[in-house]
Design an enzyme around this catalytic site. Sequence first.
Site, PDB file in Angstrom:
ATOM      1  N   THR A  32       0.836  -1.198   0.000  1.00  0.00           N
ATOM      2  CA  THR A  32       0.000   0.000   0.000  1.00  0.00           C
ATOM      3  C   THR A  32       0.871   1.247   0.000  1.00  0.00           C
ATOM      4  O   THR A  32       1.969   1.234   0.512  1.00  0.00           O
ATOM      5  CB  THR A  32      -0.843  -0.044   1.298  1.00  0.00           C
ATOM      6  OG1 THR A  32      -1.758  -1.100   1.170  1.00  0.00           O
ATOM      7  CG2 THR A  32      -1.570   1.250   1.579  1.00  0.00           C
ATOM      8  N   VAL A  66     -13.032  -5.330   1.561  1.00  0.00           N
ATOM      9  CA  VAL A  66     -12.527  -3.968   1.731  1.00  0.00           C
ATOM     10  C   VAL A  66     -11.590  -3.956   2.929  1.00  0.00           C
ATOM     11  O   VAL A  66     -11.913  -4.515   3.982  1.00  0.00           O
ATOM     12  CB  VAL A  66     -13.693  -2.975   1.956  1.00  0.00           C
ATOM     13  CG1 VAL A  66     -13.162  -1.587   2.295  1.00  0.00           C
ATOM     14  CG2 VAL A  66     -14.588  -2.913   0.714  1.00  0.00           C
TER      15      VAL A  66
END
Length: 352
Positions: free
Chosen positions: A218, A247
């Site tokens: 990320t 998610v």
Amino acid sequence: MSLDAPKTSKLLCAVLFFLLLISGREAAAQSEERGVALVIHGGAGTILPGNMTPDLEQEYQDKLTEALRAGYAVLERGGASLDAVITSIQILEASPLFNAGVGAVFTSEGTVELDASLMNGAGRQAGAVAGVAHVKSPIALARLVMEASPHVMMVGAGAEAFAREHGQEMVENEYFHTDRRRKQLEQIQQREQSGSNGDAHLLNVPGYSEPIEQKYGTVGAVALDRAGNLAAGTSTGGMTNKRFGRVGDAPIIGAGTYADNATCAVSATGHGEYYIRGVLAYDVAAMMRYAGLGLAQAANAVIHGTLTEMGGTGGLIALDREGHIAMPFNTAGMYRGYIDTAGNLVIKIYRD
Ligand code: ASP
């Protein structure tokens, strides 16, 4: 000698005026001199020198440097922390090296689904998107949700319709695909099938090693601008072999991203489920606000205390209004770097 009442009050007014003048000048001088700072990360995980070639390491260094310099340039010319965060993150989203935008990890279905969020420390406005598959820059869409809608979070088809309506650049899902991530998915799925690691998508199974790639990737940025405003942003493809529809923490305000001028700006990377359950980005701010901890103490307590005790892995970057920086992680490494208020540029990958 005694002063009569009108004379005394005139004298007091003059003294008060003088004091206000001095303090006003000092405040103006301080805000003119206020330093700017930017911190970025490119994911935490099993990043070991043995898994890295010198060329690849150089590529990471170069891309992180480019992202830092571009974001910092925004701050130096008096730009807003939000703009700096977006500028840095978009460079990382466009790079196949990181798990955001191009080069994002695959879901178990072999597709890419992206999550991103952004928060403004000045008014605690926030925007987030989850599960988007055709938006070229998820972080730009998160900003649009914040600024052009009354909402904080949009997902999937609705988020993409909103993106189209506002002229965001749309791409085929293949735009995000890379061979390296495809191989990573195949490896994990093979392991799952052979039963050697039934829980491979969780990726923090003891003994599990991932030779071709770090576990996470990320990207995120936190910034402090000349006006003293903090901002934070995070963008990701999530976790390899995640179920479609999953998610993570990156788009959840308070879990993967948080910013409040009263405390700090935070962007996280790691095993998202733990960050959601621990509300970990907000926890850094809460420890500062309610327990009076300093930035480094609070950030370390969250990663080396709460996250580690919960059994999770990952890290975070954090920045406060004084320009203090913290970058703790409990994994082997974390791509990270900053330019501090003195202008020093530092990039690190492994443990110190
Ligand atoms: N935190 C991200 C997620 O769980 C993964 C990462 O940091 O790379 O979706």
